[in-house]
Design a protein around this motif. Sequence first.
Motif, short mmCIF file in Angstrom:
data_model
loop_
_atom_site.label_atom_id
_atom_site.label_comp_id
_atom_site.label_asym_id
_atom_site.label_seq_id
_atom_site.Cartn_x
_atom_site.Cartn_y
_atom_site.Cartn_z
N UNK A 95 0.75 -1.23 -0.02
CA UNK A 95 -0.03 -0.05 -0.04
C UNK A 95 0.81 1.25 0.05
N UNK A 96 2.05 1.16 0.56
CA UNK A 96 2.87 2.37 0.62
C UNK A 96 3.49 2.66 -0.65
N UNK A 97 4.19 1.58 -1.29
CA UNK A 97 4.78 1.94 -2.41
C UNK A 97 3.76 2.46 -3.39
N UNK A 98 2.49 1.71 -3.39
CA UNK A 98 1.28 2.07 -4.42
C UNK A 98 1.10 3.78 -4.14
N UNK A 99 0.90 4.09 -2.94
CA UNK A 99 0.76 5.46 -2.56
C UNK A 99 1.59 6.49 -2.93
N UNK A 100 3.17 6.11 -2.79
CA UNK A 100 4.04 6.97 -3.08
C UNK A 100 4.27 6.80 -4.76
N UNK A 101 3.98 6.05 -5.50
CA UNK A 101 4.24 5.85 -6.70
C UNK A 101 2.86 6.66 -7.43
#
Length: 322
Positions: A168-174
């Motif tokens: 979820x964090x990688x997705x939000x950062x991307x």
Amino acid sequence: MTITYDDVKHVIPQVEWATFAEDIEAIERLKVEHNAVILAHNYMTPEVFLGVADIRGDSLALAREAQRVDADTIVLAGVHFMAETAKVLNPAKRVLLPDLRSGCSLAESITASDVAALREAHPGVPVVTYVNTSAEVKAASDITCTSGNAVQVIESLGTDKVIMIPDQYLARNIAARTGVEVITHPGACEVHERFTPLDIVQIRHDNPGVTVLAHPECPPEVVAEADYAGSTADMQAYVDRERPSRVALITECSMSDNVAADHPDIDFVRPCNLCPHMKRNTLRAIRTALETGTHEITVDPALAAGARRAIERMLAVPMDPK
């Protein structure tokens, strides 16, 4: 070329190096006997990463190099999904994982059934799957990505919405970097999610002038506090290029030791969150794997075909020059 203590003396105490020498010598001999290569992730401890690895890098580099190795046996010093990926890309080669307990919280957070449910809820939206997943999940996806190429992968799809799983964090950062709407899944890396913005504030307070580099698996609030965010390969490249006098890598502990080996003149601040799974890949475990042929990784051919399609589609996406 066999490494010597002079190559690692500023990251490994001499008393520890003496205990590693026998295993390193045996591993080098066994690699020749079995026509084997060792692929080591950036989170391996220095005696593995610097002492016996033939190919070193982040998950993207290992995925690419797994296709190019000229060997009968691949030993994957990393975690289970990496060994599966190597096997998927090299079905005729023997792939060994030194310890079957080398799992991953991200890979374990999602199943192919979860992917099917996301597709049903969001028909027509492409599924971009982080490589930190099982072959089964990759096979249920449209394309894979890593933290090093996620932006390029998503932009290559030419769509304004994607399902990005499982981190979820990688997705939000991307999403923040691309402007593409990202549908997430509640997975997280047990190492990176423990970092907080207050950790960064404290690091800056205790180490004036420090440059902070964060991995995009960290929560967005942590990434916002950093000077730069990127994959482990991106972090290495940043240090090589910018040569900050003092730097903190907000990621798994051993990364700092391995980068520091090339930069004895740089002061590395070491905030330490260990990955217990990565640390199972000891020299002794690698030696035993080569001596006994354990633990061999297999992937069902039907799943492998689907996973290979998703991985190869990723590998075909051009990378921006660094």
